[in-house]
Design an enzyme around this catalytic site. Structure first.
Site, mmCIF file in Angstrom:
data_model
loop_
_atom_site.group_PDB
_atom_site.id
_atom_site.type_symbol
_atom_site.label_atom_id
_atom_site.label_comp_id
_atom_site.label_asym_id
_atom_site.label_seq_id
_atom_site.Cartn_x
_atom_site.Cartn_y
_atom_site.Cartn_z
ATOM 1 N N ASN A 53 0.835 -1.214 0.000
ATOM 2 C CA ASN A 53 0.000 0.000 0.000
ATOM 3 C C ASN A 53 0.868 1.262 0.000
ATOM 4 O O ASN A 53 0.379 2.358 0.219
ATOM 5 C CB ASN A 53 -0.946 0.012 1.202
ATOM 6 C CG ASN A 53 -0.207 0.116 2.533
ATOM 7 O OD1 ASN A 53 1.026 0.110 2.564
ATOM 8 N ND2 ASN A 53 -0.936 0.225 3.626
ATOM 9 N N HIS A 68 3.426 1.854 2.092
ATOM 10 C CA HIS A 68 3.962 2.303 3.379
ATOM 11 C C HIS A 68 5.486 2.157 3.429
ATOM 12 O O HIS A 68 6.072 1.324 2.743
ATOM 13 C CB HIS A 68 3.274 1.626 4.579
ATOM 14 C CG HIS A 68 3.597 0.189 4.808
ATOM 15 N ND1 HIS A 68 2.662 -0.718 5.271
ATOM 16 C CD2 HIS A 68 4.748 -0.519 4.685
ATOM 17 C CE1 HIS A 68 3.227 -1.897 5.415
ATOM 18 N NE2 HIS A 68 4.491 -1.808 5.059
ATOM 19 N N GLU A 113 1.641 4.456 7.378
ATOM 20 C CA GLU A 113 0.578 4.032 6.478
ATOM 21 C C GLU A 113 0.067 5.243 5.687
ATOM 22 O O GLU A 113 0.358 6.391 6.045
ATOM 23 C CB GLU A 113 -0.556 3.418 7.310
ATOM 24 C CG GLU A 113 -0.137 2.210 8.154
ATOM 25 C CD GLU A 113 -0.019 0.921 7.346
ATOM 26 O OE1 GLU A 113 0.294 0.973 6.132
ATOM 27 O OE2 GLU A 113 -0.233 -0.151 7.933
#
Ligand code: F6R
Length: 246
Positions: A140, A142, A147
């Protein structure tokens, strides 16, 4: 160079996976041999494993080196095999014969984890900052456990893991329910303060994140896009991870 030129773009080395260990270890040893009291930032997870195996195979004297982990889970009992303290003991401390006192992690058992996070940030600063930070990238986007939505100038702090990250790390735990929901992570600003960054990315699951990180805008939506703000980034990517790069 133009007066308005930004930081140098990350250098992407496209390599077959079996060369990751040797190329990354050459880079680490280059930093160790050119620095009198080197400070190395270490990631956990699958990405840096070839590097740690190669360093262990080469042997070497690491007595002058200080190591700082990127992050640590909150909520696992002391000695849990998937705590990053234990992972680093298995993958780095024991194989390289390190003095455990030279390997630092955030304290997940502190009465106040927010204090522990602040103290960790201070310990890194007190050590003179990180000479080389080793990184993986989440699918994603990160970096460490920053995050999507993490501030680009964030420092070490308590964070909540996304469901996507918990599912990605499920492979290390018997059940999804046992994957922690919180952690202490270095911030993006902390990572950008390291003098040099080395990111390792293998496999198709990393292709989109790597593309967004390097070819997209610098945005909190893709924390790894912060790499574009640093002037000394080396990325090792295999063909599958680099598949979407120009
Ligand atoms: C680990 C860390 C994470 C991982 C990332 C990729 O300390 O901070 O950002 O680097 O989740 O994990 P792997 O390498 O297992 O794909």
């Amino acid at each position: 160079m133009r007066a308005d030129a930004g930081p140098a773009a990350p250098a992407v080395l496209r390599l077959p996976g079996h060369e990751f260990g040797t190329v990354a270890a050459d880079l680490v040893q280059g930093v160790l041999s050119s620095t009198s009291r080197p400070v190395i930032g270490v990631a956990t997870g699958g990405s840096p494993s070839p590097l740690y195996r190669e360093l262990a195979a080469r042997g070497g004297d690491y007595r002058a080196v200080t190591w700082f982990a990127l992050d640590e889970y909150l909520g696992l009992p002391a000695g849990h095999p998937q705590s990053y303290a234990e992972v680093l003991r298995r993958e780095l401390i024991d194989p390289l014969g390190l003095d455990p006192r030279t390997v630092h992690l955030p304290d997940p058992h502190a009465a106040d984890p927010h204090d522990a996070a602040e103290r960790y940030e201070q310990r890194i600063a007190d050590a003179g900052g990180v000479d080389l930070q080793i990184l993986g990238i989440g699918r994603n986007g990160h970096l460490a456990f920053n995050e999507p939505g993490a501030a680009l100038d964030s420092r070490t702090r308590v964070e909540t893991l996304t469901e996507d990250t918990r599912r990605a790390n499920r492979r290390f735990f018997p059940t999804l329910a046992e994957v922690p929901t919180r952690c202490i992570t270095q911030g993006l600003g902390t990572i950008l303060s390291a003098r040099r960054l080395l990111l390792l990315a293998q496999g198709p699951a990393k292709a989109e994140a790597l593309h967004r990180a390097l070819a997209g805008p610098v945005t909190s939506d893709c924390p790894a896009s912060a790499l574009q703000l640093h002037g000394d980034v080396t990325i090792l990517a295999d063909a599958k991870a680099a598949a979407l790069l120009p």
